[in-house]
Motif scaffolding. Structure first.
Motif, PDB file in Angstrom:
ATOM      1  N   GLY A 113      14.329 -10.644  19.349  1.00 45.36           N
ATOM      2  CA  GLY A 113      14.567 -10.622  17.894  1.00 45.36           C
ATOM      3  C   GLY A 113      15.602 -11.213  17.802  1.00 45.36           C
ATOM      4  N   GLY A 114      16.297 -10.488  17.132  1.00 43.30           N
ATOM      5  CA  GLY A 114      17.751 -10.907  16.131  1.00 43.30           C
ATOM      6  C   GLY A 114      18.828 -11.671  17.217  1.00 43.30           C
ATOM      7  N   SER A 115      19.329 -10.231  18.158  1.00 41.99           N
ATOM      8  CA  SER A 115      20.201 -10.891  18.903  1.00 41.99           C
ATOM      9  C   SER A 115      19.818 -11.991  19.747  1.00 41.99           C
ATOM     10  N   ILE A 118      20.266 -14.902  17.450  1.00 45.92           N
ATOM     11  CA  ILE A 118      21.889 -15.320  17.053  1.00 45.92           C
ATOM     12  C   ILE A 118      22.202 -16.476  18.815  1.00 45.92           C
ATOM     13  N   TYR A 147      27.705  -6.871  11.481  1.00 47.28           N
ATOM     14  CA  TYR A 147      26.682  -6.919  12.556  1.00 47.28           C
ATOM     15  C   TYR A 147      25.564  -8.191  12.675  1.00 47.28           C
ATOM     16  N   HIS A 148      25.509  -8.412  14.167  1.00 46.93           N
ATOM     17  CA  HIS A 148      25.076  -9.467  14.648  1.00 46.93           C
ATOM     18  C   HIS A 148      24.127  -9.000  15.447  1.00 46.93           C
ATOM     19  N   GLY A 149      24.078  -8.404  16.017  1.00 44.48           N
ATOM     20  CA  GLY A 149      23.207  -7.890  17.222  1.00 44.48           C
ATOM     21  C   GLY A 149      24.210  -7.348  18.491  1.00 44.48           C
ATOM     22  N   THR A 220      25.940 -12.371   6.826  1.00 45.38           N
ATOM     23  CA  THR A 220      25.029 -11.984   6.402  1.00 45.38           C
ATOM     24  C   THR A 220      24.276 -12.321   5.016  1.00 45.38           C
ATOM     25  N   ASP A 254      22.262 -15.258   8.875  1.00 43.92           N
ATOM     26  CA  ASP A 254      21.508 -14.525   9.363  1.00 43.92           C
ATOM     27  C   ASP A 254      20.862 -13.630   8.226  1.00 43.92           C
ATOM     28  N   VAL A 256      18.050 -12.218   9.183  1.00 39.80           N
ATOM     29  CA  VAL A 256      17.622 -10.663  10.111  1.00 39.80           C
ATOM     30  C   VAL A 256      16.492 -10.019   9.375  1.00 39.80           C
ATOM     31  N   ILE A 257      17.698  -9.425   8.450  1.00 37.94           N
ATOM     32  CA  ILE A 257      17.473  -8.310   8.049  1.00 37.94           C
ATOM     33  C   ILE A 257      16.872  -8.647   6.720  1.00 37.94           C
ATOM     34  N   LYS A 283      12.956  -9.115  13.232  1.00 38.65           N
ATOM     35  CA  LYS A 283      12.665  -8.276  12.366  1.00 38.65           C
ATOM     36  C   LYS A 283      11.660  -8.503  11.818  1.00 38.65           C
TER      37      LYS A 283
HETATM   38  C1  LIG Z   1      22.018  -8.877  10.065  1.00 40.26           C
HETATM   39  C2  LIG Z   1      21.749  -9.006  11.594  1.00 40.26           C
HETATM   40  N1  LIG Z   1      21.556  -9.465  12.433  1.00 40.26           N
HETATM   41  C3  LIG Z   1      21.177  -9.836  13.943  1.00 40.26           C
HETATM   42  C4  LIG Z   1      20.646  -7.909  14.081  1.00 40.26           C
HETATM   43  C5  LIG Z   1      20.226  -7.918  15.656  1.00 40.26           C
HETATM   44  O1  LIG Z   1      18.716  -7.835  16.091  1.00 40.26           O
HETATM   45  P1  LIG Z   1      17.672  -7.494  17.163  1.00 40.26           P
HETATM   46  O2  LIG Z   1      18.218  -5.812  17.301  1.00 40.26           O
HETATM   47  O3  LIG Z   1      16.765  -7.409  16.841  1.00 40.26           O
HETATM   48  O4  LIG Z   1      18.494  -8.199  18.510  1.00 40.26           O
HETATM   49  C6  LIG Z   1      20.572  -7.023  13.457  1.00 40.26           C
HETATM   50  C7  LIG Z   1      19.621  -6.081  14.072  1.00 40.26           C
HETATM   51  O5  LIG Z   1      19.818  -4.923  12.848  1.00 40.26           O
HETATM   52  C8  LIG Z   1      20.824  -7.210  12.242  1.00 40.26           C
HETATM   53  O6  LIG Z   1      21.125  -6.316  11.488  1.00 40.26           O
END
Ligand SMILES: Cc1ncc(COP(=O)(O)O)c(C=O)c1O
Length: 460
Positions: A113-115, A118, A147-149, A220, A254, A256-257, A283
């Motif tokens: 996923g997002g982490s 990143i 927040y990026h993970g 973000t 970013d 992701v959201i 996501k």
């Molecule tokens: C803006 C943002 N980047 C990265 C992530 C990390 O994603 P993941 O939880 O799928 O690893 C999130 C998770 O909520 C997020 O909100």
């Protein structure tokens, strides 16, 4: 309106098989099935999925077309041997290049996923600059409170101190800048003017970090932390883009959201008419029908790699064929069912109803765009203070919400969740993108009842 109160809306205690799941303290209802915008527990109770899981579910729950796409893929193969060509992957990357903005044409798909996306973006930036013989470039600047993970690279760019602190020895100390914040805007400046001034912080940070050392800026598209969901004026992002270009610094968005229709366009940066060099996804890319993240890069960043430079990175489960099939079906459905248009128009209706929420003594602000509304709850609108932690505000909000048939996101990390913001508590209305106006009305009724009962409980 249901008003019964019972143990079934408490946190689950770690007993029996539940004690074998590490650090898992959800609320008691056991999920049985999902359909559309609803979740059903084992007792047959129905709940609105108010937040679309962790702000991630764009396609309504239980869409048979995705199930079919996954089944068809499984009938062929679940996993493609790495030495052979995976058509499911190529088809998805091709579709992504069509829906992504501008020159973002090439995709690296990640497993979780997002982490992990990143992490991939960080490594791409570094290796790109190595191919440009600029090995000093390594610093990645980001926003405070971002927040990026949860992985270590993601925590290095994250600005929420509480998440970073336990892992401090493992985390790279990269510089951070303050984000655009409406609350800090001087009264004599318009949002557009203040957007330009706020972006100048990046210029200063690049200057003091040494332009030759700075590789990228990641953020973000919308506000984070206490300003979660604030939409900066286009001038902010346009100035950030210019500053990046002038300083040979890459811009990482970013999404992701905010991607895949959540904000009423395919990707949120389109609202500002600004294209990043690297776009991080997660996501909504699969609507959580299967795990996946991804990084899209511009033709410029791809050039050295397309000429044969090896990207020193990879995961066994990257671009998993089953997830690729799910993501391809997600893109088809977003298009076919006009879900992005629905996000824009029903989202506009949702935001037009904000006075209903603001009438509550605990609701200080609502903000967002499309089917993404952030609601900021406070104990006191004057001081913007939040409740003392031992009064368990998050627990009571969710537990009362369950009685009224709504599942939020804010409390679902269980009792040990660190508080998210310095000011109030954000909670999200970000349901599946198929929601209708009538369903928004019903959902807001349930949120209204919940807030009224909760405010009574908290003595607001
Ligand atoms: C803006 C943002 N980047 C990265 C992530 C990390 O994603 P993941 O939880 O799928 O690893 C999130 C998770 O909520 C997020 O909100």
């Amino acid at each position: 309106m249901k008003t019964d109160s019972s143990e079934k809306y408490a946190y689950r205690t770690p007993e029996g098989m539940w004690s074998k799941v590490f650090s898992y303290h959800p609320f008691m209802p056991i999920l049985e099935r999902t359909e559309g915008i609803y979740l059903y527990d084992k007792e047959g109770n129905r709940y609105f999925d108010v937040s679309g899981g962790p702000m991630a579910i764009g396609i309504p729950h239980g869409d048979k077309r995705i199930k079919e796409a996954i089944n068809q893929q499984l009938d062929k193969y679940a996993y493609c041997h790495p030495m052979l060509s995976d058509q499911a992957r190529a088809e998805l990357c091709d579709k992504l290049s069509i829906v992504a903005p501008g020159t973002l044409n090439t995709t690296f798909l990640t497993p979780g996923g997002g982490s992990d996306a990143i992490e991939t973006a960080i490594k791409l930036v570094r290796q790109y600059y190595l191919t440009q013989q600029k090995s000093e470039k390594h610093i990645i600047i980001s926003h405070y409170d971002s927040y990026h993970g949860m992985s270590l690279g993601a925590l290095s760019v994250a600005g929420i101190a509480g998440l970073r602190n336990p892992f401090d020895p493992y985390i790279i100390k990269w510089p951070k800048i303050n984000q655009y914040s409406e609350r800090e805007r001087p009264s004599d400046l318009s949002p557009e003017e203040y957007g330009i001034r706020a972006a100048q912080r990046l210029e200063e940070c690049i200057y003091y970090s040494g332009q030759k050392n700075v590789a990228a800026f990641i953020a973000t598209p919308i506000g984070c932390g206490p300003d979660y969901g604030v939409i900066p004026p286009a001038s902010y992002w346009k100035s950030i883009r210019e500053i990046c270009d002038e300083n040979d610094v890459l811009l990482i968005a970013d999404e992701v959201i905010t991607g895949f229709g959540r904000m009423g366009k395919w990707f949120c940066m389109e609202h500002f008419d600004v294209q990043a060099d690297i776009m991080v996804m997660g996501k909504g890319i699969t609507s959580l029908y299967a795990p996946m993240g991804g990084v899209m890069i511009s033709d410029k960043i791809n050039e050295p790699f397309s000429k044969g430079v090896h990207f020193n990175h990879g995961f066994t489960n990257q671009a998993h064929a089953v997830s690729c099939a799910a993501a391809s079906a997600v893109i088809d459905i977003l298009e076919k069912d006009n879900l992005i248009e629905n996000s824009a128009s029903v989202g506009e209706y949702l935001h037009s109803q904000k006075d209903r929420l603001l009438a509550h003594p605990s609701i200080a602000d609502t903000r967002g765009k499309g089917l993404f509304m952030v609601i900021e709850i406070v104990a006191n609108k004057e001081t913007m203070d939040f409740f003392p932690r031992d009064s368990q505000p998050e627990f009571w909000l969710q537990s009362i919400g369950l009685k009224h048939g709504v599942v939020f996101y804010n409390t679902l990390y269980g009792p040990r969740r660190p508080s998210m913001g310095k000011r109030g508590l954000p909670f999200w209305i970000s349901p599946p993108l198929s929601i209708t106006r009538e369903q928004i009305d019903e959902l807001l009724d349930a949120v209204d009842w919940t807030l009224t009962e909760w405010e009574e409980k908290m003595g607001v």
